[in-house]
Design an enzyme around this catalytic site. Structure first.
Site, PDB file in Angstrom:
ATOM      1  N   VAL A 184       3.150  -0.111  -8.413  1.00  0.00           N
ATOM      2  CA  VAL A 184       2.845   0.915  -9.406  1.00  0.00           C
ATOM      3  C   VAL A 184       4.039   1.849  -9.571  1.00  0.00           C
ATOM      4  O   VAL A 184       4.323   2.328 -10.672  1.00  0.00           O
ATOM      5  CB  VAL A 184       1.580   1.702  -9.009  1.00  0.00           C
ATOM      6  N   GLY A 185       4.771   2.106  -8.478  1.00  0.00           N
ATOM      7  CA  GLY A 185       5.951   2.964  -8.558  1.00  0.00           C
ATOM      8  C   GLY A 185       6.981   2.440  -9.538  1.00  0.00           C
ATOM      9  O   GLY A 185       7.621   3.217 -10.256  1.00  0.00           O
ATOM     10  N   GLU A 236       7.638   8.359  -3.885  1.00  0.00           N
ATOM     11  CA  GLU A 236       7.414   8.148  -2.454  1.00  0.00           C
ATOM     12  C   GLU A 236       6.502   6.933  -2.352  1.00  0.00           C
ATOM     13  O   GLU A 236       5.318   7.003  -2.647  1.00  0.00           O
ATOM     14  CB  GLU A 236       6.795   9.396  -1.812  1.00  0.00           C
ATOM     15  N   CYS A 294       1.636   6.670   4.835  1.00  0.00           N
ATOM     16  CA  CYS A 294       2.909   6.176   4.304  1.00  0.00           C
ATOM     17  C   CYS A 294       4.006   6.319   5.358  1.00  0.00           C
ATOM     18  O   CYS A 294       4.883   5.465   5.476  1.00  0.00           O
ATOM     19  CB  CYS A 294       3.282   6.925   3.029  1.00  0.00           C
TER      20      CYS A 294
END
Length: 566
Positions: free
Chosen positions: A257-258, A275, A309
């Protein structure tokens, strides 16, 4: 009533449920692109007022947040537990404490890092001052994940509003229910501190709701409105403040998606901070006391069921202590209690948030075993509980060429890798043999050795003899990584300035000084300009006294000479 996962196919509503008890928590309506545009416009008008607020006013807002969180910590944690399946301890550590520490640091030190910063003016501008002003970008957008429902909302709020911005936050479709409560807290704090009521806006929805933050709904065709499912379906449009989306976007989420977010940001020329997760190495040298590390290891892996993360996913253990480490960790893991955390504070491991997570992790574990890893403990979904649970798992003999060593796990799995020959160079090679480079930690009885090994690891952050998450407790430090971990930084000085644009200013040191152009280079040309410029270069930058004197002679000659004849 019990939640039926089959309902997830219906995208006309957002489905809310407790992943531990599987209690159905109701439905919410996802926002349309037009509604997102309205929310951004509300935030933009609020920011026009807030941009002129004093640092005292901004500190008042943050102090109001801080007091509100401290006084309501139990209910905040309880709501986070219901929406994510984590234990109360996980919520207190990962939702409450880190948020309060960030607020405390910004209150204490934020202003000094956002004040104008004076710089050297250089030889050509000795008569001038030079400074950088850090001005708010306007409306900050944030798209945040589900793993920490409370902290992920407040984390970007703190920096954005203190820098003079408004902010619009799109939460995950898997963490929407908790916003009903958190929005009430936010609105109450805004009112109590006298801040504009629309300074902070929360959005709920699917991928197309997030996509609308970077694009104007006026530029999306009816067909795309109907079919938009991700960032590739919306065509952003650059324009004036009332035609564009947010002025800067912070995205925290997956690599896939980033990439779409980055592409959409490039199309609309909107700066994006990414991030995207990590695969953090936890290096254990052969001179450590293994038993003293076991609790640290377990907290790193099983905090929030490994859905972090920044968390250790690769335990790189030196050969001479390898077997002892595996046995020591396994003896603790086999005693961990899995269950519904809202029913029992003795539960160590709560639920996985995503409905498909347990099955996918089972497949990853099985694939690792097929590729040569050894399943020491766990590895299966918990069948005697009705929620979304996976057994705490220990995998030994993992190697860098295995899929599980290269892709982010986001689950309660201890992956142990052997450093043959107790070689520091081999440990670094294993640590760097991965596309993610977010955090790292190195453990050795010799601090200098740990520093040396840590400095050779490619990562955005590193902790010496502690969990890499310790760097997040130092809120003066930037948070972020390199490679597949993303780009840009939030937290720390860099995070505060990251939601600003740099405005460079030069001005004369005294009011009687006036800007002027030397006659030798004035219009119309007298023909002495080249000689004047050569002399100026030699005078200022000549490598010897003779060269500088020669430059002075040329400068004087050009300044005093009349008009040249062709």
């Amino acid at each position: 009533k019990r939640f039926d996962p089959k309902k997830l196919s219906d995208k006309s509503v957002l489905h809310c449920w407790d992943p531990a008890s599987m209690e159905d928590l109701g439905e919410m309506k996802p926002l349309t692109a037009e509604q997102v545009a309205i929310e951004i416009e509300k935030a933009r008008k609020a920011q026009e007022q807030w941009s002129s607020s004093s640092f005292d006013q901004r500190r008042l807002l943050l102090r109001t947040f801080l007091r509100c969180i401290v006084e309501n910590q139990s209910s905040i944690a309880a709501v986070a537990c219901r929406d994510s399946g984590k234990t109360r301890v996980d919520a207190m550590l990962g939702e409450i404490l880190v948020t309060l520490e960030k607020i405390r640091w910004v209150i204490a030190e934020g202003e000094q890092h956002l004040k104008p910063e004076y710089r050297s003016s250089g030889l050509m501008n000795l008569h001038k001052t030079s400074r950088v002003e850090f001005r708010p970008v306007g409306v900050v957008g944030a798209i945040v994940p589900w793993n920490y429902p409370f902290h992920n909302v407040f984390n970007p709020i703190i920096s954005a509003v203190f820098a003079g911005n408004s902010i619009v936050i799109k939460v995950s479709e898997y963490a929407s229910w908790s916003t009903k409560y958190y929005v009430k807290l936010i609105d109450a704090c805004l009112k109590a501190s006298g801040a504009p009521p629309n300074l902070i806006r929360i959005l709920v929805g699917y991928g197309n709701t997030g996509a609308a933050m970077l694009s104007s709904p006026l530029n999306i065709t009816d067909e795309k409105k109907e079919n938009a499912r991700n960032f590739q379906d919306a065509t952003p449009r650059a324009g004036g403040p009332r035609e564009r989306g947010v002025d800067l976007l912070i995205f925290v989420g997956s690599v896939g998606v980033g990439r779409k977010v980055a592409a959409a940001g490039a199309e609309s020329l909107t700066p994006v901070i990414l991030e995207l997760g990590g695969k953090d190495p936890f290096i254990i040298c052969n001179d450590v006391d293994v038993k003293s590390l076991t609790q640290l290891v377990c907290r790193g892996v099983f905090q929030n069921m490994g859905q972090n993360c920044a968390g250790p996913e690769r335990f790189i253990v030196y050969e001479s202590i390898y077997d002892e480490f595996v046995d020591s960790i396994t003896s603790i893991v086999m005693k961990l209690k899995v269950g519904v955390p809202t029913d029992d504070d003795c539960v160590d491991c709560g639920a996985l948030r995503l409905p498909q997570a347990a099955g996918e992790l089972e497949e990853r574990i099985a694939n690792a075993v097929k590729q040569g890893a050894k399943l020491v403990s766990g590895g299966h979904a918990v069948s005697n509980l009705k929620g979304q649970f996976l057994e705490p798992t220990v995998l030994a003999d993992v190697t860098s060429d295995m899929d599980i060593a290269q892709e982010e796990i986001f689950g309660p799995i201890v992956c142990i890798m052997k450093v043959k020959g107790d070689s520091d160079a081999e440990a670094v090679r294993i640590a760097n043999h991965c596309g993610f480079a977010l955090g790292a930690s190195v453990h050795s009885a010799n601090v200098e050795r740990a520093r040396r090994v840590g400095s050779a690891v490619r990562a955005g952050m590193c902790a010496v003899n502690d969990l890499e998450g310790a760097s997040y407790l130092s809120q003066s430090l930037p948070f972020g990584g390199v490679g597949r971990a993303g780009s840009g930084r939030f937290a720390g000085i860099e995070g505060l300035r990251g939601v600003c644009y740099a405005h460079s200013v030069v001005e004369n040191r005294a009011s009687f000084l006036k800007a002027s152009i030397p006659p030798a280079i004035a219009y119309p040309s007298q023909g002495n300009g080249p000689t004047f410029c050569e002399g100026l270069v030699e005078l200022l930058y000549g490598y010897s006294i003779g060269a500088r004197l020669s430059g002075l002679v040329k400068l004087t000659k050009a300044s005093l000479g009349g008009k040249k004849q062709n």
